[in-house]
Design a protein around this motif. Structure first.
Motif, mmCIF file in Angstrom:
data_model
loop_
_atom_site.group_PDB
_atom_site.id
_atom_site.type_symbol
_atom_site.label_atom_id
_atom_site.label_comp_id
_atom_site.label_asym_id
_atom_site.label_seq_id
_atom_site.Cartn_x
_atom_site.Cartn_y
_atom_site.Cartn_z
ATOM 1 N N ALA A 33 0.839 -1.166 0.043
ATOM 2 C CA ALA A 33 -0.096 0.078 0.170
ATOM 3 C C ALA A 33 0.762 1.200 -0.106
ATOM 4 C CB ALA A 33 -0.911 0.050 1.382
ATOM 5 N N GLU A 34 1.941 1.175 0.808
ATOM 6 C CA GLU A 34 2.905 2.414 0.657
ATOM 7 C C GLU A 34 3.536 2.555 -0.491
ATOM 8 O OE1 GLU A 34 6.750 3.890 3.018
ATOM 9 O OE2 GLU A 34 5.777 2.166 3.992
ATOM 10 N N ASP A 35 3.930 1.421 -1.328
ATOM 11 C CA ASP A 35 4.479 1.611 -2.557
ATOM 12 C C ASP A 35 3.546 2.244 -3.609
ATOM 13 O OD1 ASP A 35 6.871 0.607 -1.761
ATOM 14 O OD2 ASP A 35 6.419 -1.359 -2.518
ATOM 15 N N LEU A 36 2.222 1.864 -3.577
ATOM 16 C CA LEU A 36 1.219 2.302 -4.419
ATOM 17 C C LEU A 36 0.928 3.830 -4.148
ATOM 18 C CD1 LEU A 36 -1.398 1.902 -6.383
ATOM 19 C CD2 LEU A 36 -2.538 1.218 -4.663
ATOM 20 N N LEU A 37 0.959 4.057 -2.965
ATOM 21 C CA LEU A 37 0.667 5.465 -2.412
ATOM 22 C C LEU A 37 1.751 6.353 -3.080
ATOM 23 C CD1 LEU A 37 -0.920 7.063 0.590
ATOM 24 C CD2 LEU A 37 1.258 8.060 -0.078
ATOM 25 N N LEU A 38 2.884 6.034 -2.914
ATOM 26 C CA LEU A 38 4.109 6.781 -3.247
ATOM 27 C C LEU A 38 4.268 6.713 -4.699
ATOM 28 C CD1 LEU A 38 6.685 5.628 -0.893
ATOM 29 C CD2 LEU A 38 6.030 7.871 -0.900
ATOM 30 N N ARG A 39 3.899 5.724 -5.580
ATOM 31 C CA ARG A 39 3.856 5.861 -6.955
ATOM 32 C C ARG A 39 2.691 6.648 -7.577
ATOM 33 N NH1 ARG A 39 2.105 0.736 -8.422
ATOM 34 N NH2 ARG A 39 0.204 1.477 -9.254
ATOM 35 N N ARG A 40 1.756 6.745 -6.904
ATOM 36 C CA ARG A 40 0.381 7.661 -7.198
ATOM 37 C C ARG A 40 0.983 8.850 -6.942
ATOM 38 N NH1 ARG A 40 -3.490 6.150 -3.948
ATOM 39 N NH2 ARG A 40 -3.960 4.347 -5.229
ATOM 40 N N TYR A 41 1.508 9.431 -5.698
ATOM 41 C CA TYR A 41 2.146 10.593 -5.306
ATOM 42 C C TYR A 41 3.027 11.139 -6.590
ATOM 43 C CZ TYR A 41 4.975 14.236 -2.987
ATOM 44 O OH TYR A 41 5.547 15.389 -2.930
ATOM 45 N N HIS A 42 4.219 10.310 -6.957
ATOM 46 C CA HIS A 42 4.914 10.526 -7.883
ATOM 47 C C HIS A 42 4.372 11.025 -9.458
ATOM 48 C CE1 HIS A 42 8.461 10.744 -5.455
ATOM 49 N NE2 HIS A 42 8.038 9.645 -5.002
ATOM 50 N N GLU A 43 3.488 10.054 -9.585
ATOM 51 C CA GLU A 43 2.631 10.215 -11.045
ATOM 52 C C GLU A 43 1.799 11.309 -11.040
ATOM 53 O OE1 GLU A 43 0.124 6.446 -11.139
ATOM 54 O OE2 GLU A 43 1.668 5.450 -11.691
ATOM 55 N N LEU A 44 1.440 11.842 -9.968
ATOM 56 C CA LEU A 44 0.934 13.151 -10.016
ATOM 57 C C LEU A 44 1.690 14.181 -10.527
ATOM 58 C CD1 LEU A 44 -1.580 12.832 -6.927
ATOM 59 C CD2 LEU A 44 -2.423 13.245 -9.170
ATOM 60 N N GLY A 45 3.005 14.123 -10.356
ATOM 61 C CA GLY A 45 3.648 15.121 -10.781
ATOM 62 C C GLY A 45 4.004 16.276 -9.810
ATOM 63 N N ASN A 46 5.256 17.168 -10.169
ATOM 64 C CA ASN A 46 5.592 18.369 -9.367
ATOM 65 C C ASN A 46 4.753 19.385 -9.889
ATOM 66 O OD1 ASN A 46 7.456 16.948 -7.845
ATOM 67 N ND2 ASN A 46 8.890 17.436 -9.412
ATOM 68 N N ALA A 47 4.049 19.449 -11.073
ATOM 69 C CA ALA A 47 3.186 20.707 -11.474
ATOM 70 C C ALA A 47 1.767 20.243 -11.451
ATOM 71 C CB ALA A 47 3.677 21.098 -13.043
ATOM 72 N N PRO A 48 0.914 21.259 -11.063
ATOM 73 C CA PRO A 48 -0.533 20.939 -11.029
ATOM 74 C C PRO A 48 -0.980 20.866 -12.501
ATOM 75 C CG PRO A 48 -0.066 23.254 -10.460
ATOM 76 C CD PRO A 48 1.243 22.574 -10.608
ATOM 77 N N PRO A 49 -2.280 20.205 -12.671
ATOM 78 C CA PRO A 49 -2.739 20.305 -13.819
ATOM 79 C C PRO A 49 -3.595 21.583 -14.078
ATOM 80 C CG PRO A 49 -4.312 19.363 -12.302
ATOM 81 C CD PRO A 49 -3.010 19.525 -11.600
ATOM 82 N N VAL A 50 -3.631 21.989 -15.351
ATOM 83 C CA VAL A 50 -4.256 23.210 -15.999
ATOM 84 C C VAL A 50 -5.690 23.069 -16.171
ATOM 85 C CG1 VAL A 50 -4.312 25.158 -17.307
ATOM 86 C CG2 VAL A 50 -2.029 24.397 -16.417
ATOM 87 N N ILE A 51 -6.595 23.635 -15.382
ATOM 88 C CA ILE A 51 -7.926 23.259 -15.804
ATOM 89 C C ILE A 51 -8.628 24.105 -16.470
ATOM 90 C CG2 ILE A 51 -10.061 23.092 -14.494
ATOM 91 C CD1 ILE A 51 -8.185 20.850 -13.765
#
Length: 188
Positions: A27-45
């Protein structure tokens, strides 16, 4: 770097911090992977595109809070004021019903707050697949009504107000790390 900390507490003891994770390594690996997949920059809506693309998942800003909805109550018409009373076609009564001043304001304010608060939002999305925040932008973003009788044993009473607060709710699209705006609306 994201550090997960779990507080362990025994009855009558002082909480202590531990780097151990009660969710387990997977679960920790999944959470960290998702966190990194979200990226450092927010989406532009772009809220109009957002609602079209994610409407099947519940995105509804323009449908319930858009500037094109008539403000004043009128028989047989979907209005911001009529939502307080549960008028057709609204499905239920609410205590607050607001609309954005214009689409440009929605896009500007939502994107500004995503940029300013991305790290906190990113952590919430990674951990819960959901994020919700209220922001005060210091200038009018919307108008609408609140139920002046909501805390009394009296009849509903729509009271007009303008506001510089707004709420935004984000979700992750299913099986992805792609955030979308479920809803955003002026708040009081």
């Amino acid at each position: 770097m994201l550090i997960l900390v779990v507080i362990h507490q025994c009855k009558g003891s002082v909480p202590e911090m531990s780097e151990k994770n009660s969710f387990g390594a997977a679960a920790e690996d999944l959470l960290l992977r998702r966190y990194h997949e979200l990226g450092n920059a927010p989406p532009v809506i772009d809220i109009v595109e957002n609602d079209c693309e994610y409407g099947d998942l519940g995105a509804h800003t323009m449908d319930r809070h858009g500037p094109g909805i008539p403000l004043r109550r009128a028989a047989g018409v979907k209005t911001i004021e009529g939502r307080i009373y549960g008028d057709w076609p609204w499905r239920r009564k609410v205590n607050r019903s607001y609309q954005w001043t214009d689409v440009r304001t929605i896009d500007r304010e939502v994107n500004a707050q995503l940029r300013r608060n991305w790290e906190t939002i990113r952590i919430d999305l990674a951990a819960r697949h959901f994020a919700e925040s209220i922001f005060d932008v210091g200038r009018r973003v919307g108008r609408g009504y609140y139920n002046g009788g909501m805390y009394e044993a009296s009849a509903r009473r729509a009271c007009y107000a303008e506001t510089d607060l707004f709420l935004v709710r984000l979700r992750l699209a299913p099986d992805s790390a792609v955030p979308f705006v479920l809803s955003t609306f002026p708040w009081s």
